[in-house]
Design a protein around this motif. Structure first.
Motif: not given
Length: 320
Positions: A129, A131, A155, A157, A193, A195, A200, A250-251, A254, A266
Motif C-alpha cells: 500500500v 500512500v 494499492v 492513494m 487499485t 484510491v 477520498t 485520504h490515506d 486505502c 472501483t
C-alpha cells in the motif's frame, strides 16, 4: 468478525496527519498484519516523515514494527516541480507531528532495497500500500525489475479525475514525483487499485466524528482526533468541503478498503501521469471513456461509502 488469516501488508508513507491515521488503522485492525513501513520524501522531508512514522508506532504501542527510510528527493528531479521551502511545511501536516519523541531508530537498509528484497522473498504473502509519492516503488523497480511481478497486489492513494488539491490539475502525491508515478503505472503490475481524491472526498470525516474518537480515549483515537481536527480546521479556513466542518483523510481510506472492500467502488481504467505539461504536470489522466485505445491498468475508486469508513475508523482506533 475477524478473518482467520490477516492480510499482511507493507505501507509506504510520507507521514503527515493522514498517513498517521492510516498507519494506526493498519497496525491495530485485527484483519491486518502491518509488517513494515517504508518512508518517502513527501509531506515533509524524509527525515521528518521517518521520525513521524516512528512516533506514531511508538504512541500506539507498536514500536517493534520496522521502519525503513527511503528516497529524499524525486526520481528524476532535484525537487518538486515547484520547489518547496523546507522550513515552510504544508499547513495540513507540519514538520513534526504532535506526538512524543521516541528513541526507536529506523532500520539501516534503504526503503527501496528493502521493498525489492522483501517482495522477492515474500511477495505471494504481501500487499503493498503506497500512500505517498511513488519514488520508493520506482527505485525498487530499478533495483530489481522482477519487483513488478513479485508484487501481487498494489494499492495506491494518488491522483484525481474530477478533483485536484495541489494545482488546478494535480493531486499532491503524483505531482510531487510525476516521473515516479509514470514509471509505476506503466510498469505492468498485475493488480493495481488507485484510491484518488474523487473517492477520498466522498469519505469526509467531520467534527462530530472527531467527538466519537475523543470519547473513545485510546492513544490511537486521541491522536487521530487531534490530526483530523487539525485537517478540518485548515480546510475550513481555506477550502470549503461539501459537508461543513469536515475534511478528507485520504490515506486512511486505502486501509479502510483493505479491511472492507465494499468501502470503495472501483472501475477498470487506464491511468497515466503527465510529466511535461506546463499547466498539467502531475495530472493523472484517467481514460474513463476509453479514448486512448489502451487496456485498463488499474481499478480506480470513484466512489466511497462514508458511513462504513467512519465506522471502521472509530471502532478500530477505539480498540483497547
Amino acid at each position: 468478525m475477524s478473518k482467520s488469516t490477516p492480510t499482511k501488508l507493507i505501507l509506504d508513507v510520507d507521514t503527515g496527519t493522514d498517513d498517521a491515521v492510516a498507519i494506526m488503522l493498519a497496525a491495530l485492525h485485527p484483519d491486518l498484519d502491518l509488517r513494515a513501513c517504508t518512508v518517502v520524501n513527501g509531506n515533509a522531508p524524509v527525515t521528518y516523515c521517518t521520525d513521524n512514522t516512528l512516533r506514531v508506532l511508538a504512541n500506539i504501542g507498536k514500536p517493534d514494527i520496522p521502519v525503513y527510510m527511503g528516497a529524499h528527493k524525486p526520481l528524476a528531479r532535484p525537487d518538486f516541480p515547484v520547489p518547496r521551502d523546507p522550513n515552510k511545511p504544508k499547513a495540513l501536516h507540519g514538520l513534526t507531528l504532535d506526538l512524543p519523541a521516541t528513541d526507536v531508530a529506523h532500520r539501516p537498509l534503504h526503503a527501496a532495497r528493502f521493498l525489492a528484497e522483501e517482495f522477492a522473498r515474500h511477495g505471494d504473502e504481501l500487499t503493498l500500500v503506497a500512500v505517498g509519492p511513488l519514488t520508493n516503488l520506482a527505485l525498487a523497480i530499478g533495483l530489481d525489475p522482477a519487483f513488478v511481478r513479485n508484487v501481487r497486489r498494489l494499492v495506491i492513494m494518488g491522483g484525481g479525475h474530477h478533483v485536484a488539491n495541489t494545482t488546478p490539475a494535480a493531486e499532491f502525491n503524483f505531482w510531487a514525483d510525476p516521473e515516479a508515478a509514470a514509471v509505476v503505472l506503466n510498469a505492468g503490475f498485475a493488480d493495481v487499485t488507485i484510491v484518488p481524491l474523487d473517492a477520498t472526498h466522498q469519505a469526509l470525516v467531520t467534527y462530530d466524528d472527531c467527538a466519537q474518537l475523543l470519547a473513545a480515549g485510546t492513544p490511537a483515537a486521541l491522536a487521530a482526533e487531534l490530526f483530523i481536527r487539525q485537517r478540518i480546521d485548515v480546510h475550513e479556513a481555506s477550502e470549503k468541503m461539501p459537508v461543513p466542518g469536515s475534511a478528507p483523510v485520504h490515506d486512511a481510506l486505502c486501509i479502510g478498503a483493505l479491511i472492507d472492500p465494499s468501502v470503495i467502488t472501483t472501475t477498470p481504467v487506464h491511468v497515466d501521469v503527465e510529466t511535461t505539461g506546463a499547466l498539467t504536470v502531475g495530472r493523472s489522466v484517467m481514460d474513463v471513456h476509453r479514448r486512448g485505445n489502451r487496456a485498463p491498468n488499474c481499478a480506480v475508486a470513484f466512489e466511497a461509502d462514508r458511513a462504513r469508513f467512519i465506522d471502521i475508523l472509530v471502532t478500530t482506533l477505539a480498540r483497547r
